[in-house]
Design a protein around this motif. Structure first.
Motif, PDB file in Angstrom:
ATOM      1  N   GLN A 298       0.824  -1.211   0.000  1.00  0.00           N
ATOM      2  CA  GLN A 298       0.000   0.000   0.000  1.00  0.00           C
ATOM      3  C   GLN A 298       0.857   1.260   0.000  1.00  0.00           C
ATOM      4  O   GLN A 298       0.503   2.275  -0.614  1.00  0.00           O
ATOM      5  CB  GLN A 298      -0.945  -0.005   1.204  1.00  0.00           C
ATOM      6  CG  GLN A 298      -2.066  -1.023   1.106  1.00  0.00           C
ATOM      7  CD  GLN A 298      -2.866  -0.867  -0.179  1.00  0.00           C
ATOM      8  OE1 GLN A 298      -3.237   0.246  -0.568  1.00  0.00           O
ATOM      9  NE2 GLN A 298      -3.140  -1.966  -0.851  1.00  0.00           N
ATOM     10  N   LYS A 299       1.989   1.218   0.661  1.00  0.00           N
ATOM     11  CA  LYS A 299       2.902   2.358   0.657  1.00  0.00           C
ATOM     12  C   LYS A 299       3.400   2.624  -0.759  1.00  0.00           C
ATOM     13  O   LYS A 299       3.447   3.770  -1.222  1.00  0.00           O
ATOM     14  CB  LYS A 299       4.085   2.091   1.588  1.00  0.00           C
ATOM     15  CG  LYS A 299       5.158   3.168   1.540  1.00  0.00           C
ATOM     16  CD  LYS A 299       6.332   2.850   2.460  1.00  0.00           C
ATOM     17  CE  LYS A 299       5.927   3.007   3.902  1.00  0.00           C
ATOM     18  NZ  LYS A 299       7.076   2.905   4.826  1.00  0.00           N
ATOM     19  N   ILE A 300       3.760   1.564  -1.474  1.00  0.00           N
ATOM     20  CA  ILE A 300       4.252   1.697  -2.848  1.00  0.00           C
ATOM     21  C   ILE A 300       3.143   2.236  -3.744  1.00  0.00           C
ATOM     22  O   ILE A 300       3.369   3.120  -4.576  1.00  0.00           O
ATOM     23  CB  ILE A 300       4.775   0.343  -3.360  1.00  0.00           C
ATOM     24  CG1 ILE A 300       6.037  -0.043  -2.582  1.00  0.00           C
ATOM     25  CG2 ILE A 300       5.068   0.393  -4.849  1.00  0.00           C
ATOM     26  CD1 ILE A 300       6.525  -1.445  -2.851  1.00  0.00           C
ATOM     27  N   ARG A 301       1.947   1.720  -3.589  1.00  0.00           N
ATOM     28  CA  ARG A 301       0.816   2.190  -4.395  1.00  0.00           C
ATOM     29  C   ARG A 301       0.558   3.684  -4.167  1.00  0.00           C
ATOM     30  O   ARG A 301       0.257   4.426  -5.107  1.00  0.00           O
ATOM     31  CB  ARG A 301      -0.449   1.391  -4.061  1.00  0.00           C
ATOM     32  CG  ARG A 301      -0.445  -0.027  -4.613  1.00  0.00           C
ATOM     33  CD  ARG A 301      -1.739  -0.755  -4.309  1.00  0.00           C
ATOM     34  NE  ARG A 301      -1.781  -2.038  -4.970  1.00  0.00           N
ATOM     35  CZ  ARG A 301      -2.173  -2.224  -6.224  1.00  0.00           C
ATOM     36  NH1 ARG A 301      -2.601  -1.185  -6.939  1.00  0.00           N
ATOM     37  NH2 ARG A 301      -2.185  -3.426  -6.754  1.00  0.00           N
ATOM     38  N   LYS A 302       0.669   4.112  -2.932  1.00  0.00           N
ATOM     39  CA  LYS A 302       0.436   5.519  -2.616  1.00  0.00           C
ATOM     40  C   LYS A 302       1.477   6.401  -3.291  1.00  0.00           C
ATOM     41  O   LYS A 302       1.145   7.458  -3.855  1.00  0.00           O
ATOM     42  CB  LYS A 302       0.466   5.720  -1.102  1.00  0.00           C
ATOM     43  CG  LYS A 302       0.179   7.154  -0.683  1.00  0.00           C
ATOM     44  CD  LYS A 302       0.208   7.296   0.834  1.00  0.00           C
ATOM     45  CE  LYS A 302      -0.056   8.752   1.239  1.00  0.00           C
ATOM     46  NZ  LYS A 302       0.005   8.931   2.714  1.00  0.00           N
TER      47      LYS A 302
ATOM     48  N   ALA B 143       0.656   6.544  -7.028  1.00  0.00           N
ATOM     49  CA  ALA B 143      -0.569   7.310  -7.297  1.00  0.00           C
ATOM     50  C   ALA B 143      -0.352   8.814  -7.135  1.00  0.00           C
ATOM     51  O   ALA B 143      -1.042   9.618  -7.779  1.00  0.00           O
ATOM     52  CB  ALA B 143      -1.692   6.844  -6.367  1.00  0.00           C
ATOM     53  N   GLU B 144       0.605   9.214  -6.303  1.00  0.00           N
ATOM     54  CA  GLU B 144       0.898  10.638  -6.130  1.00  0.00           C
ATOM     55  C   GLU B 144       1.634  11.230  -7.320  1.00  0.00           C
ATOM     56  O   GLU B 144       1.625  12.444  -7.528  1.00  0.00           O
ATOM     57  CB  GLU B 144       1.739  10.837  -4.866  1.00  0.00           C
ATOM     58  CG  GLU B 144       0.948  10.636  -3.563  1.00  0.00           C
ATOM     59  CD  GLU B 144       1.842  10.670  -2.342  1.00  0.00           C
ATOM     60  OE1 GLU B 144       3.085  10.675  -2.515  1.00  0.00           O
ATOM     61  OE2 GLU B 144       1.312  10.678  -1.217  1.00  0.00           O
ATOM     62  N   LYS B 145       2.271  10.371  -8.114  1.00  0.00           N
ATOM     63  CA  LYS B 145       3.089  10.845  -9.223  1.00  0.00           C
ATOM     64  C   LYS B 145       2.475  10.588 -10.591  1.00  0.00           C
ATOM     65  O   LYS B 145       2.872  11.205 -11.582  1.00  0.00           O
ATOM     66  CB  LYS B 145       4.472  10.180  -9.168  1.00  0.00           C
ATOM     67  CG  LYS B 145       5.262  10.501  -7.899  1.00  0.00           C
ATOM     68  CD  LYS B 145       6.587   9.784  -7.876  1.00  0.00           C
ATOM     69  CE  LYS B 145       7.365  10.077  -6.601  1.00  0.00           C
ATOM     70  NZ  LYS B 145       7.762  11.486  -6.487  1.00  0.00           N
ATOM     71  N   ILE B 146       1.518   9.664 -10.672  1.00  0.00           N
ATOM     72  CA  ILE B 146       0.946   9.268 -11.957  1.00  0.00           C
ATOM     73  C   ILE B 146      -0.570   9.371 -11.879  1.00  0.00           C
ATOM     74  O   ILE B 146      -1.190   8.835 -10.958  1.00  0.00           O
ATOM     75  CB  ILE B 146       1.361   7.827 -12.325  1.00  0.00           C
ATOM     76  CG1 ILE B 146       2.886   7.731 -12.413  1.00  0.00           C
ATOM     77  CG2 ILE B 146       0.723   7.393 -13.631  1.00  0.00           C
ATOM     78  CD1 ILE B 146       3.397   6.323 -12.561  1.00  0.00           C
ATOM     79  N   ALA B 147      -1.170  10.057 -12.848  1.00  0.00           N
ATOM     80  CA  ALA B 147      -2.618  10.272 -12.837  1.00  0.00           C
ATOM     81  C   ALA B 147      -3.369   9.232 -13.661  1.00  0.00           C
ATOM     82  O   ALA B 147      -4.451   8.788 -13.272  1.00  0.00           O
ATOM     83  CB  ALA B 147      -2.939  11.668 -13.365  1.00  0.00           C
TER      84      ALA B 147
ATOM     85  N   LEU C  24       4.285  -2.548 -12.150  1.00  0.00           N
ATOM     86  CA  LEU C  24       5.490  -2.319 -11.353  1.00  0.00           C
ATOM     87  C   LEU C  24       5.909  -3.636 -10.715  1.00  0.00           C
ATOM     88  O   LEU C  24       5.106  -4.296 -10.046  1.00  0.00           O
ATOM     89  CB  LEU C  24       5.214  -1.262 -10.284  1.00  0.00           C
ATOM     90  CG  LEU C  24       6.405  -0.781  -9.447  1.00  0.00           C
ATOM     91  CD1 LEU C  24       6.169   0.644  -8.962  1.00  0.00           C
ATOM     92  CD2 LEU C  24       6.657  -1.670  -8.230  1.00  0.00           C
ATOM     93  N   ALA C  25       7.163  -4.022 -10.920  1.00  0.00           N
ATOM     94  CA  ALA C  25       7.667  -5.279 -10.362  1.00  0.00           C
ATOM     95  C   ALA C  25       8.944  -5.019  -9.586  1.00  0.00           C
ATOM     96  O   ALA C  25       9.877  -4.380 -10.088  1.00  0.00           O
ATOM     97  CB  ALA C  25       7.922  -6.286 -11.474  1.00  0.00           C
ATOM     98  N   ILE C  26       8.990  -5.503  -8.347  1.00  0.00           N
ATOM     99  CA  ILE C  26      10.188  -5.428  -7.515  1.00  0.00           C
ATOM    100  C   ILE C  26      10.650  -6.854  -7.240  1.00  0.00           C
ATOM    101  O   ILE C  26       9.877  -7.683  -6.737  1.00  0.00           O
ATOM    102  CB  ILE C  26       9.909  -4.690  -6.193  1.00  0.00           C
ATOM    103  CG1 ILE C  26       9.499  -3.242  -6.477  1.00  0.00           C
ATOM    104  CG2 ILE C  26      11.137  -4.738  -5.284  1.00  0.00           C
ATOM    105  CD1 ILE C  26       9.139  -2.451  -5.227  1.00  0.00           C
ATOM    106  N   ARG C  27      11.910  -7.113  -7.579  1.00  0.00           N
ATOM    107  CA  ARG C  27      12.473  -8.455  -7.361  1.00  0.00           C
ATOM    108  C   ARG C  27      13.679  -8.347  -6.446  1.00  0.00           C
ATOM    109  O   ARG C  27      14.487  -7.432  -6.573  1.00  0.00           O
ATOM    110  CB  ARG C  27      12.855  -9.099  -8.700  1.00  0.00           C
ATOM    111  CG  ARG C  27      11.673  -9.252  -9.651  1.00  0.00           C
ATOM    112  CD  ARG C  27      12.096  -9.824 -10.997  1.00  0.00           C
ATOM    113  NE  ARG C  27      10.957  -9.949 -11.906  1.00  0.00           N
ATOM    114  CZ  ARG C  27      10.535  -8.977 -12.696  1.00  0.00           C
ATOM    115  NH1 ARG C  27      11.181  -7.821 -12.704  1.00  0.00           N
ATOM    116  NH2 ARG C  27       9.489  -9.159 -13.483  1.00  0.00           N
ATOM    117  N   VAL C  28      13.788  -9.317  -5.528  1.00  0.00           N
ATOM    118  CA  VAL C  28      14.866  -9.320  -4.546  1.00  0.00           C
ATOM    119  C   VAL C  28      15.531 -10.693  -4.536  1.00  0.00           C
ATOM    120  O   VAL C  28      14.842 -11.716  -4.480  1.00  0.00           O
ATOM    121  CB  VAL C  28      14.332  -8.993  -3.130  1.00  0.00           C
ATOM    122  CG1 VAL C  28      15.463  -9.058  -2.114  1.00  0.00           C
ATOM    123  CG2 VAL C  28      13.668  -7.617  -3.108  1.00  0.00           C
TER     124      VAL C  28
END
Length: 293
Positions: free
Chosen positions: A46-50, A53-57, A63-67
């Motif tokens: 949810q933090k990532i989504r927020k 959403a603040e930068k893209i309308a 979006l993919a994050i791999r570790v």
């Protein structure tokens, strides 16, 4: 002005972790965000989504994050009770069916037991919020590159849109210049017809009445005023609104209505050609606005 299409990929080392972030987007009417994370990072989704959403309308964003950890923090535990229960159940089935491999004291493969659900479980003793500190620099770099890519393409789109809008302004100016000439053109046409029928016995009052009737029916002054107003609003959106896509699409619909009305009232070849030019330019703007955030 930003394009809705963009791409960025960043990869970096953070301690013992190799982190990669990939962001890509295509056109969409609203923001449709898909986030792919390792399961142990689900608490920060949810933090990532927020942040996104603040930068893209608008746009369909993946979006993919791999570790990949070189020093694993994973912990494997075994449920011995479940393993014993699976073993007994499998042996019971084998005995009842007379299976050669298992009955009569045959060994049950260990992999058959450990492969059953719940026998082995993997867990990671990781604080997702703390781990975010490792990921954030790579994430921020990817987001910055992604936004820059959309801005670069948006700059090209804006230049093309303004070029098409200039063409529309020229068409609207032509309509405005032509409007005062319509009365004279109607008078010439009507007078020529009367003279063809009546010779030199033409009633000038009748001619004036016919011209007045045609002017009432075919005048395009109101449509020109509204069209010019829509074009000004369109230019203002392009220059001042950072995310004008939806507004541009709406204004295009309104401008198209005025151009269609001018075309339906038109009685002259010259105006007809400009109507075609205006519709072509407007359609290009409307199509391009679907690529704009």
């Amino acid at each position: 002005m930003n394009s809705m299409t963009g791409y960025a990929y960043k990869e970096d080392l953070a301690g013992t972790a190799q982190i990669s972030v990939e962001i890509k987007s295509v056109n969409n009417r609203f923001l449709d965000l898909s986030v792919s994370l390792p399961s142990f990072l689900n608490p920060i989704e949810q933090k990532i989504r927020k942040v996104v959403a603040e930068k893209i309308a608008r746009g369909k964003v993946d979006l993919a994050i791999r570790v990949r950890e070189s020093a694993s923090a994973s912990k494997v535990t075994a449920d011995l009770g479940a393993a014993k229960a699976y073993y007994d159940a499998i042996k019971s089935v084998a005995d009842s069916l007379g299976a050669e491999n298992f009955s009569g004291g045959g060994a049950i493969p260990l992999s058959l037991v450990t492969g059953q659900e719940g026998v082995l479980s993997l867990s990671r003793d990781i604080d997702a919020e703390e781990y975010w500190k490792k990921i954030q620099p790579t994430f921020d770099a990817a987001m910055e590159a992604f936004l820059a890519d959309r801005a670069r393409e948006g700059k090209n789109l804006k230049a093309d849109l303004l070029k098409k809008l200039d063409a529309l302004d020229q068409c609207a100016a032509f309509f405005a210049q032509w409007q005062p000439q319509m009365e004279g053109k109607f008078r010439e046409q009507i007078l020529a017809r009367f003279e063809e029928l009546l010779g030199d016995k033409v009633d000038q009052n009748r001619v004036m009445a016919e011209v007045a009737a045609l002017m009432v029916k075919y005048t395009i002054n109101e449509e020109i005023v509204r069209l010019q107003s829509h074009l000004k609003a369109m230019r203002k959106e392009m220059e001042e609104n950072p995310a004008p896509g939806k507004r541009l699409d709406f204004i295009c619909q309104e401008a198209n209505r005025e151009i269609n009305t001018i075309g339906s009232k038109n009685q002259f070849v010259e105006v007809g050609q400009k109507v075609i030019d205006a519709k072509d330019a407007l359609e290009n703007i409307r199509e391009q606005s679907k690529n704009v955030e």
